[in-house]
Design a protein around this motif. Structure first.
Motif, short mmCIF file in Angstrom:
data_model
loop_
_atom_site.label_atom_id
_atom_site.label_comp_id
_atom_site.label_asym_id
_atom_site.label_seq_id
_atom_site.Cartn_x
_atom_site.Cartn_y
_atom_site.Cartn_z
N ALA A 174 0.77 -1.13 0.10
CA ALA A 174 0.04 -0.06 0.09
C ALA A 174 0.93 1.23 0.07
CB ALA A 174 -1.03 0.05 1.16
N ALA A 175 2.05 1.24 0.81
CA ALA A 175 2.77 2.44 0.72
C ALA A 175 3.44 2.71 -0.79
CB ALA A 175 3.90 2.20 1.97
N ALA A 176 3.88 1.68 -1.09
CA ALA A 176 4.51 1.87 -2.56
C ALA A 176 3.34 2.15 -3.62
CB ALA A 176 5.02 0.49 -2.88
N GLN A 177 2.26 1.81 -3.43
CA GLN A 177 1.29 2.02 -4.49
C GLN A 177 0.90 3.52 -4.43
OE1 GLN A 177 -2.74 0.15 -4.72
NE2 GLN A 177 -3.15 1.59 -6.38
N LEU A 178 0.71 3.93 -2.88
CA LEU A 178 0.38 5.46 -2.70
C LEU A 178 1.19 6.30 -2.66
CD1 LEU A 178 -2.12 4.08 0.12
CD2 LEU A 178 -2.82 5.20 -2.00
N ASP A 179 2.48 6.00 -2.73
CA ASP A 179 3.83 6.55 -2.77
C ASP A 179 4.16 7.34 -1.41
OD1 ASP A 179 6.20 7.50 -3.76
OD2 ASP A 179 5.31 9.20 -4.69
N LEU A 180 3.84 6.56 -0.33
CA LEU A 180 3.98 7.04 0.77
C LEU A 180 5.31 6.73 1.52
CD1 LEU A 180 0.40 6.58 2.03
CD2 LEU A 180 1.44 8.94 1.47
N LYS A 181 5.99 7.52 1.96
CA LYS A 181 7.45 7.12 2.40
C LYS A 181 7.46 6.90 3.96
CE LYS A 181 9.10 7.75 -1.73
NZ LYS A 181 8.98 6.58 -2.52
N HIS A 182 6.59 7.32 4.52
CA HIS A 182 6.62 7.15 6.08
C HIS A 182 5.52 6.07 6.47
CE1 HIS A 182 9.76 10.03 6.65
NE2 HIS A 182 9.45 10.66 5.68
N ILE A 183 5.79 5.22 7.19
CA ILE A 183 4.80 4.29 7.97
C ILE A 183 5.01 4.53 9.39
CG2 ILE A 183 4.10 1.89 8.18
CD1 ILE A 183 5.16 1.20 5.82
N TYR A 184 3.64 4.85 10.18
CA TYR A 184 3.57 4.88 11.50
C TYR A 184 2.84 3.89 11.83
CZ TYR A 184 5.19 9.67 10.48
OH TYR A 184 6.02 10.69 10.10
N VAL A 185 3.14 2.94 12.97
CA VAL A 185 2.70 1.79 13.33
C VAL A 185 2.13 2.10 14.99
CG1 VAL A 185 2.97 -0.67 13.59
CG2 VAL A 185 4.07 0.57 11.97
N GLY A 186 1.01 1.72 15.15
CA GLY A 186 0.51 1.82 16.67
C GLY A 186 -0.20 0.63 16.99
N GLY A 187 -0.44 0.57 18.31
CA GLY A 187 -1.34 -0.32 19.00
C GLY A 187 -0.50 -1.67 19.38
N GLY A 188 -1.16 -2.54 20.49
CA GLY A 188 -0.47 -3.49 21.11
C GLY A 188 0.41 -4.48 20.29
N VAL A 189 0.21 -4.76 19.25
CA VAL A 189 0.76 -5.85 18.36
C VAL A 189 1.97 -5.23 18.01
CG1 VAL A 189 0.87 -7.52 16.42
CG2 VAL A 189 -1.34 -7.00 17.93
N SER A 190 2.21 -4.04 18.01
CA SER A 190 3.58 -3.34 17.42
C SER A 190 4.58 -3.58 18.34
CB SER A 190 3.35 -1.85 17.28
OG SER A 190 3.08 -1.05 18.34
N ASN A 191 4.29 -4.17 19.76
CA ASN A 191 5.50 -4.51 20.50
C ASN A 191 6.07 -5.86 19.84
OD1 ASN A 191 5.60 -2.85 22.96
ND2 ASN A 191 3.71 -3.84 23.78
N GLU A 235 10.46 4.66 5.47
CA GLU A 235 10.77 4.71 6.95
C GLU A 235 9.67 3.98 7.66
OE1 GLU A 235 13.14 7.72 8.75
OE2 GLU A 235 13.47 8.42 6.82
N VAL A 236 10.07 3.16 8.63
CA VAL A 236 8.84 2.64 9.40
C VAL A 236 9.03 3.28 10.91
CG1 VAL A 236 7.63 0.59 10.11
CG2 VAL A 236 8.72 0.43 8.21
N HIS A 237 8.07 3.85 11.39
CA HIS A 237 8.23 4.42 12.68
C HIS A 237 7.62 3.66 13.95
CE1 HIS A 237 9.91 8.17 10.67
NE2 HIS A 237 9.05 7.82 9.80
N TRP A 238 8.13 3.62 14.76
CA TRP A 238 7.45 2.84 16.09
C TRP A 238 7.23 3.76 17.29
CZ3 TRP A 238 6.16 -1.99 14.65
CH2 TRP A 238 6.77 -2.68 13.36
N PRO A 239 6.13 3.28 18.08
CA PRO A 239 5.88 4.07 19.31
C PRO A 239 7.13 3.56 20.22
CG PRO A 239 4.23 2.56 18.69
CD PRO A 239 5.07 2.36 18.01
N ALA A 240 7.44 4.69 21.06
CA ALA A 240 8.34 4.60 22.07
C ALA A 240 7.83 3.42 23.10
CB ALA A 240 8.54 5.86 22.71
N PRO A 241 8.64 2.80 23.97
CA PRO A 241 8.36 1.73 24.85
C PRO A 241 7.18 2.56 25.86
CG PRO A 241 10.55 1.90 24.76
CD PRO A 241 10.29 3.17 23.86
N LEU A 242 6.08 1.86 26.22
CA LEU A 242 5.00 2.27 26.89
C LEU A 242 4.02 3.12 26.16
CD1 LEU A 242 6.44 4.05 30.33
CD2 LEU A 242 5.70 1.39 29.94
N LEU A 243 4.33 3.40 24.91
CA LEU A 243 3.37 4.02 23.83
C LEU A 243 2.70 3.14 22.95
CD1 LEU A 243 4.84 7.74 23.31
CD2 LEU A 243 3.67 6.71 25.41
N SER A 244 3.13 1.89 22.84
CA SER A 244 2.38 0.89 22.18
C SER A 244 0.90 0.33 22.74
CB SER A 244 3.29 -0.39 21.80
OG SER A 244 4.23 -0.25 21.02
#
Ligand code: KG4
Ligand code: ZN
Length: 346
Positions: free
Chosen positions: A262-279, A300-309
């Motif tokens: 999806a990121a490639a098709q939409l030409d989006l260079k930043h992915i922001y991941v959230g929610g418990g499974v991102s741990n 680039e894939v961006h992850w929540p800091a510890p405690l913020l997932s």
């Protein structure tokens, strides 16, 4: 602006003070996991009672840890949806009462939107547009983020959320609640190639998720073809670990593949991941490996800091800051909580 955040949508009671949407001055989280473990999942009435007992002491503690008095606050932000309705109402009413008593503005924010914001506030700066991926106990969603407050749905689950699938498979394997961390741990001893499970595809919807078929494949692998959840387990301990590893691999691969496509098709260079499974470490490593396969298309894939997932009030306070600036005024005292996500932020 010092923003007090309040989160009570599910089984974590949390309060946090965040300055200007970013700097976490305090974050207090009380998990109710032990109380719910005996029931194999979240027991809504019990969640409400626990929030009721915990919330005000936790708000006090968050102010104390931030070294602030109520008068130093500029805004109160609270989760208004989606989640357990009783639990949400408790948080929303507490926020209204505090706003009234302290004479401060307040704002209700969406929990899913806040999970997306968690990865943004975890970086020094963040660039938009981007692709948001929410993977939690209640949601699997791909969302194009044009700006804070401007979103477009790219894909979502048509049945189980990914965290829910982890929890249900864990229960089937006789592991505890919550299932995600238990599966991740056991999977380290298993062979991810032992079972050739498949995640679902939804016709003509390349970014939709379906995991209920995968769950049935796991059921039959553990209990025998055509058998039920109550049937005896046929596998050895090693076999159970192999199922955990094979399930985790397929579920994570499905998320990673669809997100990167999806990121490639939409030409989006930043992915922001959230929610418990991102741990999940396996998922994080898989993202890195797959992303590196296309060096010409650096994402680039961006992850929540510890405690913020997991569920936390810092992401609520952080998002509340931006939403309040966009809205320009306090919510009204007739704000109501909602258990569903319908039209609340997209
Ligand atoms: O975001 P969250 O705290 O609550 C919701 O908003 O739903 O996510 C909880 C979910 C649970 O389903 C839990 O099993 C899953 O996140 N989870 C994990 C891991 N840690 C938590 N799933 C896989 N691997 C993990 N390490
Ligand atoms: Zn959540």
């Amino acid at each position: 602006m010092n923003v007090l955040g309040i989160e009570t949508s599910c089984d974590e009671t949390s309060a946090s003070v965040v300055k200007d949407g970013k700097e976490i001055l305090s974050l207090v989280i009380r998990s109710q996991m032990d109380a719910h473990a005996a029931f194999g999942g979240v027991f809504p009435e019990l969640a409400c009672r626990q929030h009721l007992e915990a919330l005000l002491p936790i708000v006090d503690q968050s102010l104390k840890e931030a070294n602030l008095k109520p008068a130093d606050l500029d805004l109160i932000a609270v989760t208004k949806a989606p989640g357990l309705i009783g639990a949400l109402m408790l948080g929303v009413n507490a926020a209204k009462a505090l706003a009234y008593g302290w004479n401060k503005p307040f704002i209700g924010v969406n929990h899913i939107e806040a999970h997306l914001y968690a990865a943004m506030m975890s970086n020094d700066t963040f660039e938009l547009p981007g692709l948001g991926l929410v993977i939690s106990g209640g949601h699997t969603a791909l969302i194009q983020i044009d700006a804070i407050g401007q979103y477009q749905t790219v894909g979502g689950t048509i049945d189980d959320a990914i965290g829910e699938a982890f929890d249900k498979v864990a229960r089937l394997l006789g592991l505890g609640y919550p299932g995600g961390p238990a599966i991740e741990e056991l999977a380290k001893q298993g062979n991810p190639e032992a079972f050739s499970f498949k995640a679902g595809r939804v016709s003509e919807k390349p970014y939709a998720f379906s995991l209920s078929g995968l769950k049935t494949q796991v059921l039959y692998a553990v209990k025998g073809q055509g058998n039920k959840k109550e049937s005896p387990t046929l596998l050895s301990d090693q076999g159970i670990a192999d199922v955990a590893a094979s399930f985790q691999k397929v579920a994570c691969q499905d998320v990673v593949n669809k997100t990167l496509k999806a990121a490639a098709q939409l030409d989006l260079k930043h992915i922001y991941v959230g929610g418990g499974v991102s741990n999940n470490r396996f998922l994080r490593e898989l993202f890195t490996k797959e992303r590196e396969k296309s060096p010409k298309n650096p994402i680039e894939v961006h992850w929540p800091a510890p405690l913020l997932s997991l569920d936390n009030a810092a992401m609520i306070a952080g998002l509340g800051f931006h939403r309040y600036l966009l809205q320009g005024h306090s919510d009204e005292f007739n704000l109501v909580a909602s258990p569903t996500n319908k039209n609340l932020f997209l």
